[in-house]
Scaffold this motif. Structure first.
Motif, mmCIF file in Angstrom:
data_model
loop_
_atom_site.group_PDB
_atom_site.id
_atom_site.type_symbol
_atom_site.label_atom_id
_atom_site.label_comp_id
_atom_site.label_asym_id
_atom_site.label_seq_id
_atom_site.Cartn_x
_atom_site.Cartn_y
_atom_site.Cartn_z
ATOM 1 N N SER A 29 -10.115 7.800 -6.754
ATOM 2 C CA SER A 29 -8.760 8.055 -7.229
ATOM 3 C C SER A 29 -7.732 7.433 -6.283
ATOM 4 C CB SER A 29 -8.538 9.557 -7.354
ATOM 5 O OG SER A 29 -7.199 9.834 -7.661
ATOM 6 N N SER A 30 -7.955 7.572 -4.990
ATOM 7 C CA SER A 30 -7.044 6.985 -4.000
ATOM 8 C C SER A 30 -7.072 5.460 -4.065
ATOM 9 C CB SER A 30 -7.416 7.443 -2.590
ATOM 10 O OG SER A 30 -7.242 8.821 -2.465
ATOM 11 N N LEU A 31 -8.252 4.879 -4.255
ATOM 12 C CA LEU A 31 -8.352 3.421 -4.354
ATOM 13 C C LEU A 31 -7.642 2.909 -5.610
ATOM 14 C CD1 LEU A 31 -12.036 2.808 -3.192
ATOM 15 C CD2 LEU A 31 -9.932 2.232 -1.967
ATOM 16 N N ASP A 32 -7.793 3.627 -6.724
ATOM 17 C CA ASP A 32 -7.086 3.231 -7.954
ATOM 18 C C ASP A 32 -5.572 3.304 -7.759
ATOM 19 O OD1 ASP A 32 -9.489 2.811 -9.217
ATOM 20 O OD2 ASP A 32 -9.483 4.761 -10.257
ATOM 21 N N ARG A 33 -5.124 4.364 -7.110
ATOM 22 C CA ARG A 33 -3.679 4.508 -6.846
ATOM 23 C C ARG A 33 -3.189 3.384 -5.938
ATOM 24 N NH1 ARG A 33 -0.679 7.864 -2.945
ATOM 25 N NH2 ARG A 33 1.422 8.095 -3.785
ATOM 26 N N MET A 34 -3.977 3.044 -4.910
ATOM 27 C CA MET A 34 -3.606 1.976 -3.996
ATOM 28 C C MET A 34 -3.509 0.634 -4.737
ATOM 29 S SD MET A 34 -5.540 0.513 -0.631
ATOM 30 C CE MET A 34 -6.795 -0.211 -1.648
ATOM 31 N N GLU A 35 -4.446 0.366 -5.629
ATOM 32 C CA GLU A 35 -4.409 -0.886 -6.397
ATOM 33 C C GLU A 35 -3.182 -0.942 -7.299
ATOM 34 O OE1 GLU A 35 -8.097 -1.265 -8.452
ATOM 35 O OE2 GLU A 35 -9.243 -1.661 -6.625
ATOM 36 N N ARG A 36 -2.832 0.200 -7.919
ATOM 37 C CA ARG A 36 -1.628 0.243 -8.754
ATOM 38 C C ARG A 36 -0.376 -0.022 -7.919
ATOM 39 N NH1 ARG A 36 -3.449 5.112 -10.653
ATOM 40 N NH2 ARG A 36 -1.681 6.141 -9.656
ATOM 41 N N LEU A 37 -0.317 0.593 -6.733
ATOM 42 C CA LEU A 37 0.847 0.398 -5.871
ATOM 43 C C LEU A 37 0.932 -1.045 -5.374
ATOM 44 C CD1 LEU A 37 0.881 3.687 -3.760
ATOM 45 C CD2 LEU A 37 2.498 2.984 -5.522
ATOM 46 N N GLN A 38 -0.206 -1.641 -5.046
ATOM 47 C CA GLN A 38 -0.205 -3.031 -4.603
ATOM 48 C C GLN A 38 0.246 -3.961 -5.730
ATOM 49 O OE1 GLN A 38 -4.120 -3.688 -2.973
ATOM 50 N NE2 GLN A 38 -3.458 -3.118 -0.912
ATOM 51 N N GLY A 39 -0.173 -3.665 -6.958
ATOM 52 C CA GLY A 39 0.286 -4.452 -8.099
ATOM 53 C C GLY A 39 1.786 -4.298 -8.316
ATOM 54 N N GLU A 40 2.283 -3.072 -8.154
ATOM 55 C CA GLU A 40 3.726 -2.843 -8.293
ATOM 56 C C GLU A 40 4.499 -3.572 -7.197
ATOM 57 O OE1 GLU A 40 6.848 0.910 -8.244
ATOM 58 O OE2 GLU A 40 4.697 1.287 -8.455
ATOM 59 N N ILE A 41 3.984 -3.537 -5.973
ATOM 60 C CA ILE A 41 4.638 -4.250 -4.860
ATOM 61 C C ILE A 41 4.645 -5.743 -5.126
ATOM 62 C CG2 ILE A 41 4.362 -4.877 -2.422
ATOM 63 C CD1 ILE A 41 3.391 -1.970 -1.967
ATOM 64 N N ALA A 42 3.539 -6.278 -5.624
ATOM 65 C CA ALA A 42 3.480 -7.717 -5.923
ATOM 66 C C ALA A 42 4.504 -8.080 -6.997
ATOM 67 C CB ALA A 42 2.072 -8.103 -6.366
ATOM 68 N N GLY A 43 4.632 -7.242 -8.021
ATOM 69 C CA GLY A 43 5.624 -7.501 -9.065
ATOM 70 C C GLY A 43 7.046 -7.447 -8.529
ATOM 71 N N LEU A 44 7.306 -6.475 -7.659
ATOM 72 C CA LEU A 44 8.647 -6.373 -7.074
ATOM 73 C C LEU A 44 8.948 -7.555 -6.159
ATOM 74 C CD1 LEU A 44 8.773 -2.545 -6.302
ATOM 75 C CD2 LEU A 44 10.030 -3.782 -8.074
ATOM 76 N N ARG A 45 7.942 -8.004 -5.409
ATOM 77 C CA ARG A 45 8.157 -9.185 -4.549
ATOM 78 C C ARG A 45 8.425 -10.435 -5.391
ATOM 79 N NH1 ARG A 45 3.755 -8.391 0.318
ATOM 80 N NH2 ARG A 45 4.975 -6.816 1.407
ATOM 81 N N GLU A 46 7.728 -10.551 -6.499
ATOM 82 C CA GLU A 46 7.955 -11.685 -7.386
ATOM 83 C C GLU A 46 9.377 -11.630 -7.953
ATOM 84 O OE1 GLU A 46 6.228 -13.423 -11.586
ATOM 85 O OE2 GLU A 46 4.926 -12.225 -10.301
ATOM 86 N N GLY A 47 9.801 -10.440 -8.358
ATOM 87 C CA GLY A 47 11.163 -10.276 -8.856
ATOM 88 C C GLY A 47 12.195 -10.580 -7.789
#
Length: 115
Positions: A29-47
């Motif tokens: 569960s923690s690894l899934d949450r971490m992957e979601r947060l990393q994806g969100e961070i990548a999207g925000l950095r792209e923006g």
């Protein structure tokens, strides 16, 4: 006595298996949450990269110069002249309300600022 030891061993193994299953579930569960947060961070950095590129595009000197020339009358912009600058002594500084004491032990050596 031997049966009691076997029973306690079996119960402990089942308890440890249950604990290990719970830890595995929480870890996934923690690894899934971490992957979601990393994806969100990548999207925000792209923006953010897109916004920085837009800012650089909009702040091109030739574009700003053209906009200033188009709106010259409305903005009443004038070129800078040396007469527009003043000396630091001409700036009015506010007087502090409270006395300024830097060292509370040595108050007699320093004059206090009067309002």
């Amino acid at each position: 006595m031997r049966n009691l030891i076997y029973l306690m061993t079996a119960v402990s193994v089942m308890g440890l298996a249950f604990w290990a299953y719970g830890e595995n579930y929480r870890t996934r569960s923690s690894l899934d949450r971490m992957e979601r947060l990393q994806g969100e961070i990548a999207g925000l950095r792209e923006g953010l990269g897109v916004l920085r590129a837009e800012w650089a595009y909009l702040n091109r000197p030739d574009r700003l110069r053209e906009l200033a020339n188009l709106n010259f009358e409305r903005l009443a912009l004038l070129p800078l002249a040396p007469e527009q600058f003043g000396a630091l002594a001409q700036v009015a500084h506010p007087v502090p309300d409270l006395p300024l004491v830097l060292d509370p032990v040595d108050t007699a050596a320093r004059p206090e600022v009067q309002p």
